[in-house]
Design a protein around this motif. Structure first.
Motif, short mmCIF file in Angstrom:
data_model
loop_
_atom_site.label_atom_id
_atom_site.label_comp_id
_atom_site.label_asym_id
_atom_site.label_seq_id
_atom_site.Cartn_x
_atom_site.Cartn_y
_atom_site.Cartn_z
N ILE A 73 105.06 64.71 -91.12
CA ILE A 73 105.72 66.01 -90.97
C ILE A 73 107.23 65.84 -90.77
CG2 ILE A 73 103.67 67.15 -90.06
CD1 ILE A 73 105.04 67.02 -87.28
N ILE A 74 107.66 64.62 -90.47
CA ILE A 74 109.07 64.33 -90.30
C ILE A 74 109.53 63.45 -91.46
CG2 ILE A 74 110.72 63.01 -88.91
CD1 ILE A 74 109.44 64.17 -86.44
N PHE A 75 110.57 63.91 -92.14
CA PHE A 75 111.11 63.20 -93.29
C PHE A 75 112.57 62.85 -93.00
CE2 PHE A 75 107.55 65.71 -94.59
CZ PHE A 75 106.84 64.85 -95.41
N TYR A 76 112.82 61.56 -92.79
CA TYR A 76 114.15 61.10 -92.42
C TYR A 76 115.11 61.14 -93.59
CZ TYR A 76 111.85 59.61 -88.18
OH TYR A 76 111.15 59.60 -87.00
N ASP A 77 116.35 61.53 -93.31
CA ASP A 77 117.39 61.59 -94.35
C ASP A 77 117.83 60.18 -94.72
OD1 ASP A 77 117.17 64.30 -94.10
OD2 ASP A 77 119.14 64.60 -93.21
N TRP A 96 106.77 58.93 -82.36
CA TRP A 96 107.35 60.12 -81.71
C TRP A 96 108.87 60.08 -81.79
CZ3 TRP A 96 104.80 64.31 -79.87
CH2 TRP A 96 103.40 64.19 -79.81
N VAL A 97 109.47 61.28 -81.83
CA VAL A 97 110.91 61.43 -81.85
C VAL A 97 111.30 62.35 -80.69
CG1 VAL A 97 112.89 62.25 -83.19
CG2 VAL A 97 110.95 61.21 -84.36
N ARG A 98 112.24 61.87 -79.88
CA ARG A 98 112.79 62.73 -78.82
C ARG A 98 113.91 63.54 -79.46
NH1 ARG A 98 116.15 61.20 -73.63
NH2 ARG A 98 116.98 63.26 -73.32
N ILE A 99 113.79 64.86 -79.39
CA ILE A 99 114.71 65.75 -80.08
C ILE A 99 115.99 65.95 -79.28
CG2 ILE A 99 114.92 68.08 -81.08
CD1 ILE A 99 112.77 66.17 -82.35
N ASP A 100 117.10 66.09 -79.99
CA ASP A 100 118.38 66.41 -79.38
C ASP A 100 118.35 67.90 -79.04
OD1 ASP A 100 120.94 66.49 -78.45
OD2 ASP A 100 121.89 66.08 -80.39
N HIS A 101 117.77 68.21 -77.89
CA HIS A 101 117.55 69.59 -77.42
C HIS A 101 117.81 69.59 -75.92
CE1 HIS A 101 115.34 73.22 -76.27
NE2 HIS A 101 115.35 73.58 -77.55
N GLY A 122 111.36 73.07 -93.03
CA GLY A 122 112.69 73.04 -93.64
C GLY A 122 113.80 72.88 -92.63
N ALA A 123 113.47 72.94 -91.33
CA ALA A 123 114.50 72.78 -90.29
C ALA A 123 115.08 71.38 -90.33
CB ALA A 123 113.91 73.07 -88.91
N LYS A 124 116.40 71.28 -90.24
CA LYS A 124 117.10 70.00 -90.12
C LYS A 124 117.32 69.76 -88.64
CE LYS A 124 118.62 68.42 -94.18
NZ LYS A 124 118.29 67.11 -94.66
N LYS A 157 120.99 57.95 -83.13
CA LYS A 157 120.47 59.28 -83.48
C LYS A 157 120.13 59.32 -84.97
CE LYS A 157 122.32 62.96 -81.57
NZ LYS A 157 123.23 64.10 -81.31
N VAL A 158 119.00 59.94 -85.31
CA VAL A 158 118.57 60.09 -86.69
C VAL A 158 118.53 61.58 -87.04
CG1 VAL A 158 117.25 57.94 -86.75
CG2 VAL A 158 116.13 60.04 -86.03
N THR A 159 118.69 61.87 -88.32
CA THR A 159 118.61 63.22 -88.84
C THR A 159 117.37 63.29 -89.72
OG1 THR A 159 121.01 63.42 -88.82
CG2 THR A 159 119.81 64.98 -90.21
N PHE A 160 116.65 64.40 -89.63
CA PHE A 160 115.43 64.54 -90.41
C PHE A 160 115.12 66.00 -90.70
CE2 PHE A 160 114.34 64.48 -85.95
CZ PHE A 160 113.43 65.52 -85.81
N THR A 161 114.19 66.20 -91.64
CA THR A 161 113.70 67.53 -91.99
C THR A 161 112.25 67.61 -91.55
OG1 THR A 161 115.15 67.56 -93.91
CG2 THR A 161 113.32 69.14 -93.90
#
Length: 98
Positions: free
Chosen positions: A94-98, A74-79, A60-62, A24-28
């Motif tokens: 549009i996706i900026f990885y932490d 593409w990123v599959r979201i944890d949703h 700004g959403a994390k 799992k990755v975290t991004f803004t």
């Protein structure tokens, strides 16, 4: 026989198989370079597959999810609904990885 959306022994549906937590990755999210205030969820890894769910992420959403090896960019979201987001829109990140 079960159908494609029946729950398996892990409680997930066949339509949204479990992902490896260690990957799992975290991004803004920030789509402001394209003049957007956020990005609609995608129901599958395709720009034309927008969802009209009201909880779409604003700039700004994390978020957390998994980079897709099968669908590069593409990123599959944890949703709970297994939504997707692209890494770029109109050639701009549009996706900026932490």
């Amino acid at each position: 026989m079960g159908n494609s959306t029946s729950k398996n022994s892990e409680g997930t549906t066949a339509a949204h198989p479990p992902m490896n937590e260690s990957e799992k990755v975290t991004f803004t999210l920030d789509a402001s370079a394209n003049g957007c205030s956020g990005m609609f969820w995608r129901t599958k890894p395709n720009m034309g597959s927008s969802s009209m769910e009201s909880d779409w992420p604003r700039n700004g959403a994390k978020l957390q999810g998994w980079k897709s090896a099968e669908n590069p960019g593409w990123v599959r979201i944890d949703h709970p609904k297994g939504f997707w987001l692209p890494e770029e829109q109109h050639g701009k990140k549009i996706i900026f990885y932490d």
